[in-house]
Design a protein around this motif. Structure first.
Motif, PDB file in Angstrom:
ATOM      1  N   LEU A   1      10.699 -36.082  46.271  1.00  0.00           N
ATOM      2  CA  LEU A   1       9.769 -35.067  46.778  1.00  0.00           C
ATOM      3  C   LEU A   1      10.473 -33.785  47.193  1.00  0.00           C
ATOM      4  O   LEU A   1       9.848 -32.730  47.266  1.00  0.00           O
ATOM      5  CB  LEU A   1       8.983 -35.619  47.969  1.00  0.00           C
TER       6      LEU A   1
ATOM      7  N   LEU B   1       6.302 -30.259  41.084  1.00  0.00           N
ATOM      8  CA  LEU B   1       6.350 -31.616  41.614  1.00  0.00           C
ATOM      9  C   LEU B   1       5.008 -32.258  41.274  1.00  0.00           C
ATOM     10  O   LEU B   1       3.955 -31.679  41.557  1.00  0.00           O
ATOM     11  CB  LEU B   1       6.559 -31.604  43.130  1.00  0.00           C
TER      12      LEU B   1
ATOM     13  N   ILE C   1       2.690 -37.076  50.307  1.00  0.00           N
ATOM     14  CA  ILE C   1       3.109 -35.874  51.033  1.00  0.00           C
ATOM     15  C   ILE C   1       2.292 -35.812  52.316  1.00  0.00           C
ATOM     16  O   ILE C   1       1.062 -35.736  52.282  1.00  0.00           O
ATOM     17  CB  ILE C   1       2.908 -34.604  50.187  1.00  0.00           C
TER      18      ILE C   1
ATOM     19  N   VAL D   1       9.341 -30.097  51.108  1.00  0.00           N
ATOM     20  CA  VAL D   1       9.021 -29.946  49.684  1.00  0.00           C
ATOM     21  C   VAL D   1       9.476 -28.567  49.211  1.00  0.00           C
ATOM     22  O   VAL D   1       9.089 -27.551  49.789  1.00  0.00           O
ATOM     23  CB  VAL D   1       7.507 -30.132  49.426  1.00  0.00           C
TER      24      VAL D   1
ATOM     25  N   ILE E   1       2.687 -27.889  43.186  1.00  0.00           N
ATOM     26  CA  ILE E   1       2.463 -29.312  43.373  1.00  0.00           C
ATOM     27  C   ILE E   1       1.192 -29.652  42.595  1.00  0.00           C
ATOM     28  O   ILE E   1       0.112 -29.147  42.899  1.00  0.00           O
ATOM     29  CB  ILE E   1       2.310 -29.694  44.863  1.00  0.00           C
TER      30      ILE E   1
ATOM     31  N   GLU F   1      -1.247 -32.534  41.593  1.00  0.00           N
ATOM     32  CA  GLU F   1      -1.588 -33.874  42.074  1.00  0.00           C
ATOM     33  C   GLU F   1      -2.068 -34.785  40.941  1.00  0.00           C
ATOM     34  O   GLU F   1      -3.216 -34.723  40.522  1.00  0.00           O
ATOM     35  CB  GLU F   1      -2.644 -33.784  43.177  1.00  0.00           C
TER      36      GLU F   1
ATOM     37  N   THR G   1      -1.734 -35.952  48.847  1.00  0.00           N
ATOM     38  CA  THR G   1      -1.374 -35.010  49.904  1.00  0.00           C
ATOM     39  C   THR G   1      -2.370 -35.134  51.053  1.00  0.00           C
ATOM     40  O   THR G   1      -3.583 -35.018  50.843  1.00  0.00           O
ATOM     41  CB  THR G   1      -1.390 -33.562  49.365  1.00  0.00           C
TER      42      THR G   1
ATOM     43  N   LEU H   1       1.756 -26.875  53.282  1.00  0.00           N
ATOM     44  CA  LEU H   1       2.121 -26.359  51.958  1.00  0.00           C
ATOM     45  C   LEU H   1       1.471 -24.996  51.707  1.00  0.00           C
ATOM     46  O   LEU H   1       2.112 -24.082  51.175  1.00  0.00           O
ATOM     47  CB  LEU H   1       1.699 -27.356  50.876  1.00  0.00           C
TER      48      LEU H   1
ATOM     49  N   LYS I   1       2.958 -22.484  48.821  1.00  0.00           N
ATOM     50  CA  LYS I   1       2.987 -23.388  47.670  1.00  0.00           C
ATOM     51  C   LYS I   1       1.614 -23.390  46.992  1.00  0.00           C
ATOM     52  O   LYS I   1       0.592 -23.198  47.641  1.00  0.00           O
ATOM     53  CB  LYS I   1       3.312 -24.819  48.107  1.00  0.00           C
TER      54      LYS I   1
ATOM     55  N   VAL J   1      -0.966 -25.685  45.266  1.00  0.00           N
ATOM     56  CA  VAL J   1      -1.321 -27.097  45.080  1.00  0.00           C
ATOM     57  C   VAL J   1      -2.509 -27.179  44.133  1.00  0.00           C
ATOM     58  O   VAL J   1      -3.593 -26.687  44.450  1.00  0.00           O
ATOM     59  CB  VAL J   1      -1.665 -27.771  46.425  1.00  0.00           C
TER      60      VAL J   1
END
Length: 199
Positions: free
Chosen positions: A66, A73, A82, A90, A95, A97, A103, A111, A116, A118
Motif C-alpha cells: 500500500l 494503487l 486503506i 499511501v 487509487i 478501487e 477504503t 486521501l 489523491k 480515488v
C-alpha cells in the motif's frame, strides 16, 4: 502498463525492475506464467504466493504494498484495506478501487485532503455486475454475444459513466466518490418520477 508488485491474502511480491502485467502478457509472459505455475503447484487458500522465487523478486508484507511509490494503487479482493491508520502513508496519486469497500470513510477523507484521486468501487469495480446483467439479457432472449460484443458494450457503459463522474468532479470540485453518488441518486430520482411507481 508496468506492474511492480502483486499480492495475495497473506503475502506480496515486489520486483523493482517490473513484473509482467496481464496487459502486456503477450509480449513477455515469463513472470505471470511462473507465478501461475507456482500457485497451481503449491496452492493453499491463504498462501498462494508464499515462497514464490524469481530473479529480482522479493517477498514483502502485504501491508507494505500500500505504501509503494507508484502512480497507481489498485486495492482489490478485500474490503477495509486503506484505513485511518494507514491512509497517510499511501504514496500513489491514483487509487483505483478494484474491491468492494477497500477504503474506509475516514481514509477517504485523508486521501482527498492529500490530493489523491480515488476512483470509487462503484465505478472501477462495476464491470463484473454489468457483464452479469449482459448474461441475463442474453438468456432472456436466447442470444449469444461474441466476446468482442460484450467488451464493446461494457466499454461503452463504463467510459460513459467515467466521463460523467469525472466531468462532475472537474465542474464542482467534488471527490469522484461524491460525484458518483450524486449521479446515481439523480438517476434513481429521475427513474422514480418517470415510472410513477412511488408517490
Amino acid at each position: 502498463v508496468r506492474l511492480y508488485e502483486t499480492v495475495e491474502l497473506d503475502v506480496a511480491c515486489y520486483d523493482p525492475l517490473e513484473m509482467t502485467s496481464p496487459v502486456s502478457v503477450k509480449a513477455n509472459n515469463v513472470q505471470v506464467t511462473q507465478i501461475a505455475a507456482s500457485r497451481n503447484k503449491t496452492y493453499q487458500v491463504k498462501q498462494q504466493l508464499q515462497g514464490y522465487k524469481a530473479d529480482g523478486v522479493t517477498e514483502i508484507a502485504k501491508e507494505d504494498l500500500l505504501y509503494t511509490d507508484a502512480d497507481f494503487l489498485i486495492p482489490a479482493a478485500l474490503e477495509g484495506q486503506i484505513t485511518a491508520d494507514n491512509a497517510d502513508r499511501v504514496k500513489a496519486k491514483y487509487i483505483v478501487e478494484g474491491a468492494n469497500g477497500p477504503t474506509s470513510y475516514e481514509a477517504d477523507q485523508i486521501l482527498n485532503a492529500k490530493g489523491k484521486i480515488v476512483v470509487p468501487d462503484i465505478l472501477a469495480n462495476a464491470g463484473g455486475v454489468i457483464v452479469s446483467y449482459f448474461e441475463w439479457v442474453q438468456n432472456l432472449q436466447s442470444l449469444s454475444w461474441s466476446l468482442e460484443e460484450v467488451n464493446n458494450k461494457l466499454a461503452d457503459i463504463l467510459l460513459k459513466a467515467f466521463d460523467e463522474v469525472y466531468g462532475l468532479t472537474e465542474e464542482r470540485g467534488y471527490p469522484m466518490r461524491t460525484s458518483a453518488y450524486i449521479i446515481a441518486l439523480r438517476r434513481l430520482v429521475k427513474t422514480k418520477k418517470i415510472r410513477g411507481i412511488f408517490p
